[in-house]
Structure formats: C-alpha cells, structure tokens
Design a protein around this motif. Structure first.
Motif, PDB file in Angstrom:
ATOM      1  N   ARG A 131      -1.216  38.108 -41.123  1.00  0.00           N
ATOM      2  CA  ARG A 131      -0.877  38.575 -42.465  1.00  0.00           C
ATOM      3  C   ARG A 131      -1.001  37.438 -43.479  1.00  0.00           C
ATOM      4  O   ARG A 131      -1.387  37.662 -44.627  1.00  0.00           O
ATOM      5  CB  ARG A 131       0.536  39.152 -42.477  1.00  0.00           C
ATOM      6  N   THR A 132      -0.671  36.236 -43.068  1.00  0.00           N
ATOM      7  CA  THR A 132      -0.793  35.104 -43.980  1.00  0.00           C
ATOM      8  C   THR A 132      -2.245  34.865 -44.366  1.00  0.00           C
ATOM      9  O   THR A 132      -2.562  34.644 -45.543  1.00  0.00           O
ATOM     10  CB  THR A 132      -0.206  33.841 -43.338  1.00  0.00           C
ATOM     11  N   ILE A 133      -3.154  34.918 -43.388  1.00  0.00           N
ATOM     12  CA  ILE A 133      -4.563  34.684 -43.690  1.00  0.00           C
ATOM     13  C   ILE A 133      -5.144  35.824 -44.505  1.00  0.00           C
ATOM     14  O   ILE A 133      -5.978  35.614 -45.395  1.00  0.00           O
ATOM     15  CB  ILE A 133      -5.367  34.452 -42.390  1.00  0.00           C
ATOM     16  N   ALA A 180     -12.012  40.051 -36.116  1.00  0.00           N
ATOM     17  CA  ALA A 180     -11.465  40.833 -35.001  1.00  0.00           C
ATOM     18  C   ALA A 180      -9.948  40.791 -35.008  1.00  0.00           C
ATOM     19  O   ALA A 180      -9.283  41.788 -34.721  1.00  0.00           O
ATOM     20  CB  ALA A 180     -12.007  40.293 -33.678  1.00  0.00           C
ATOM     21  N   SER A 181      -9.381  39.626 -35.352  1.00  0.00           N
ATOM     22  CA  SER A 181      -7.924  39.521 -35.469  1.00  0.00           C
ATOM     23  C   SER A 181      -7.397  40.429 -36.573  1.00  0.00           C
ATOM     24  O   SER A 181      -6.368  41.091 -36.420  1.00  0.00           O
ATOM     25  CB  SER A 181      -7.529  38.071 -35.745  1.00  0.00           C
ATOM     26  N   LEU A 182      -8.123  40.491 -37.697  1.00  0.00           N
ATOM     27  CA  LEU A 182      -7.706  41.381 -38.789  1.00  0.00           C
ATOM     28  C   LEU A 182      -7.815  42.838 -38.350  1.00  0.00           C
ATOM     29  O   LEU A 182      -6.966  43.662 -38.705  1.00  0.00           O
ATOM     30  CB  LEU A 182      -8.581  41.122 -40.016  1.00  0.00           C
ATOM     31  N   LEU A 224      -4.760  45.522 -38.318  1.00  0.00           N
ATOM     32  CA  LEU A 224      -4.770  46.746 -39.111  1.00  0.00           C
ATOM     33  C   LEU A 224      -4.803  47.991 -38.225  1.00  0.00           C
ATOM     34  O   LEU A 224      -4.083  48.953 -38.475  1.00  0.00           O
ATOM     35  CB  LEU A 224      -5.975  46.744 -40.055  1.00  0.00           C
ATOM     36  N   ASP A 225      -5.635  47.982 -37.188  1.00  0.00           N
ATOM     37  CA  ASP A 225      -5.794  49.156 -36.328  1.00  0.00           C
ATOM     38  C   ASP A 225      -4.710  49.241 -35.255  1.00  0.00           C
ATOM     39  O   ASP A 225      -4.366  50.329 -34.793  1.00  0.00           O
ATOM     40  CB  ASP A 225      -7.174  49.135 -35.676  1.00  0.00           C
TER      41      ASP A 225
END
Length: 362
Positions: free
Chosen positions: A126-128, A180-182, A186-187
């Motif tokens: 979330r920070t990034i 991929a981390s995002l 989200l998913d």
C-alpha cells in the motif's frame, strides 16, 4: 484620487483591493464554517466521506484563496491583455496546486486508514501504491502548471516517455514482480495465514512483499517465490474451502454373505451420520476386485479445518471397524493361494475346504 498606477486611478485600486480582501475573508469564513460542520458530523457518524472532506479543508491554504480573489478583484481594473493574462495564469496555477494538494491528502488518508486498521502484512504494498499515485499526481500537476505559463511541454513529455521506456527495459523483472505484488494486493488470491498449494509446494503464506512471497512449508522450511512466477502458477487456496469431499474404498473379503454385503452401505451411513460435521453422500458395492469385494464411500466434511477433518475421519474409520466386528464382516487383504500337487500329478483338495489349509503365501 488623481494618482494612477498601471493606467488605473486610486479609487479603482481601492475597490479592487477591497474586493480581493472581502472575497478572501469570505472564502476563509466559508472554509471554517464547513470544517466545523464536518467535524461535528464526523463525531456522529462512522462514514469516511466526512472525515476526508475535513482533512481536505484543513489543507486549503490562504495563498490559493488570495490568488483566486486577486483575479476576481482585478476584473474591476482596466488592465492590458498581457497583464490580465498574467493574473489569470497565476490564479489557474493556484487552483491546480490546490487540487493537487487535495488529491495528495486523499491518497495519504487512504493509506493511513488501511494501515491504522492493522493491515500490516500489506503495508509495503500500500505504501508503494500510494507513492506511485502521489508521484503521478504531482508530475501531472507540474506539467499542467508549466503548460499554463506557456511552456512547451511536448518535448518534456516525450523525453519522460523515452526515459521511462529505457528504465522499464532495464528493470523489467523487478517491475514485473512489483506489479504482480500490486495485483496480489488488489485481487487478493490469498492472504497472510492462508494454506496454499503451488505446484508441488504446500505451505502457509507468511509474508507478501514487493518482490517475493514467502511460504512456511510443512517441514518447517521457508519457501520463497517471486511474485511474478507465483501468479503464473495455479494456486490452490485451502483456507477458502467451505467443505472437504473425501472418498475412500473399503475392501471386504470374498466369502461374505449376501445379507452382509447388503448391510454394509447401511452401516456406513449410520456411522457417518453420527458425526455432526460429516454429511453422507453415498456408499456402493461398485466392483469385484482380484482379491476383494470393493465398496466406494463418499462423504463431505462441513469445515475447512484440516485437523478437525482428520479427527472426524479417524472416528468414522474406527466406527466402521467396530461395526464390522459386531456384524462379523471380514476385511480383505492381498492373498495368493498356491495349490500343491502330489507326486502322481493329482491336485490336492481345495485348501479352503480342508483344515488346516494348504501351504499359502501373502
């Protein structure tokens, strides 16, 4: 009163200054009034919208109000086109910056809200995300301000695009894991603590980072996946499994009576129905094996808890064993019978028909 400045007399300047100060004070009073109402409303409700509006109003600066008020006050003055263009551009720049400040406030409030709710495992993600969105917001605001003041930003945008492509090609693997981390954030295909199966690796999710995700394997070892490779694999999430379907085969010995074979499905159903978390589906005599009569049993366990499932399965198997003993039903086991012939070549009697039996091997 005959004094003139920039082709406007003192009276016109006095009216413009008074109008500027009046509008500024009016906007400041309106800001404080709405902020007070929002603070009172936020104490009465649990919604997030009023809190966000209050935070935005706290970040409304007097300089932006003064710039807009100056433009409105300048409308009573007789200014040249160039002078009026400068005043309007300053007012527009102030509005753009104020909108950027409000957007930045909303993004930071979104980030702080999730972190305050104990979402620590996703803190880095979330920070990034917040940082990238804020960076994009301020870059767009900066380009709009430059364009507002007449600078040609086409070359700047093109150079930023070329530089971005070069950087993306240089760090494409890192960016792939980052996005991929995002996507995981989200998913949410899995969460911290979920038990998942990825290929031949089984384990519980221990950490979701910007580049890697770490699993704690069944043997206690830590298994590390890159986020990009993880999303390319098929993931089995067992924690989100509402029920477990379990099927097994019971092998009954040849020689059991017809009444015993017909009784077996009823016995199995009674044993499974006695367990509160188990739902019986079926039990059938489904084929003749080489050395056994085979019954297939299927039931559903109404919980994803693996330990409780194993306890229930153990109770069911023990219950079946107990009922088979009471009904004198024998379980089958692999058995090969060797019939020996005498020296004249005649076969000995059937070992099942005499006692003790002929020589045999398991």
């Amino acid at each position: 009163m005959d004094f003139t400045f920039l082709d406007n007399d003192l009276e016109s300047w006095a009216i413009a200054v008074a109008l500027t100060l009046g509008i500024t004070l009016g906007l400041h009073w309106l800001r404080r009034f709405v902020l007070h109402k929002m603070q009172v409303l936020s104490r009465r409700t649990e919604t997030v919208a009023d809190d966000l509006v209050a935070k935005m109003l706290r970040k409304t600066y007097i300089a932006g109000m003064l710039a807009v008020s100056s433009y409105l006050g300048s409308l009573v003055l007789d200014l040249s086109d160039r002078q009026r263009l400068v005043v309007s551009r300053v007012a527009i720049a102030a509005i753009i910056l104020q909108l950027a400040i409000w957007g930045d406030t909303l993004l930071r409030a979104w980030r702080d809200r999730y972190l305050a709710n104990g979402d620590n495992p996703r803190k880095s993600s979330r920070t990034i995300v917040c940082f990238l969105l804020r960076l994009a917001l301020w870059v767009i605001a900066f380009l709009m301000v430059l364009d507002n003041f007449g600078f040609n930003i086409t070359a700047l945008v093109a150079s930023l695009g070329i530089g971005g492509i070069a950087v993306a090609l240089a760090v494409q693997n890192i960016l792939g894991d980052l996005f991929a981390s995002l996507s995981i954030m989200l998913d949410k295909p899995f969460e911290i603590g979920d038990f998942i199966i990825v290929g031949d690796v089984l384990g519980s999710v221990e950490h979701i980072g910007l580049k890697t995700t770490r699993l704690r394997g069944l043997g206690g070892e830590q298994v590390i996946f890159s986020n990009g490779d993880l999303l390319k694999s098929r993931i089995h999430n067992h924690k989100r499994m509402a029920t477990r379907r379990f099927a097994f085969v019971l092998r009954v010995a040849y020689g059991s009576s017809e009444q015993q074979l017909a009784r077996i499905p009823v016995l199995i159903r009674e044993v499974i129905d006695a367990e509160p978390d188990a739902a019986f589906e079926r039990a059938h005599f489904f084929n003749y094996g080489e050395w056994s009569l085979n019954f297939e049993v299927v039931y559903h366990f109404q919980s994803p808890d693996y330990i409780r499932h194993m306890d229930t399965q153990q109770a069911i198997l023990l219950g079946i064993y107990r009922r088979f003993e009471c009904e004198d039903i024998r379980f089958a086991h692999p058995l090969s019978i060797v019939r020996l012939a005498d020296l004249d070549g005649a076969a000995l009697p059937d070992p099942a028909a005499v006692a003790p039996p002929a020589s045999f091997r398991h």
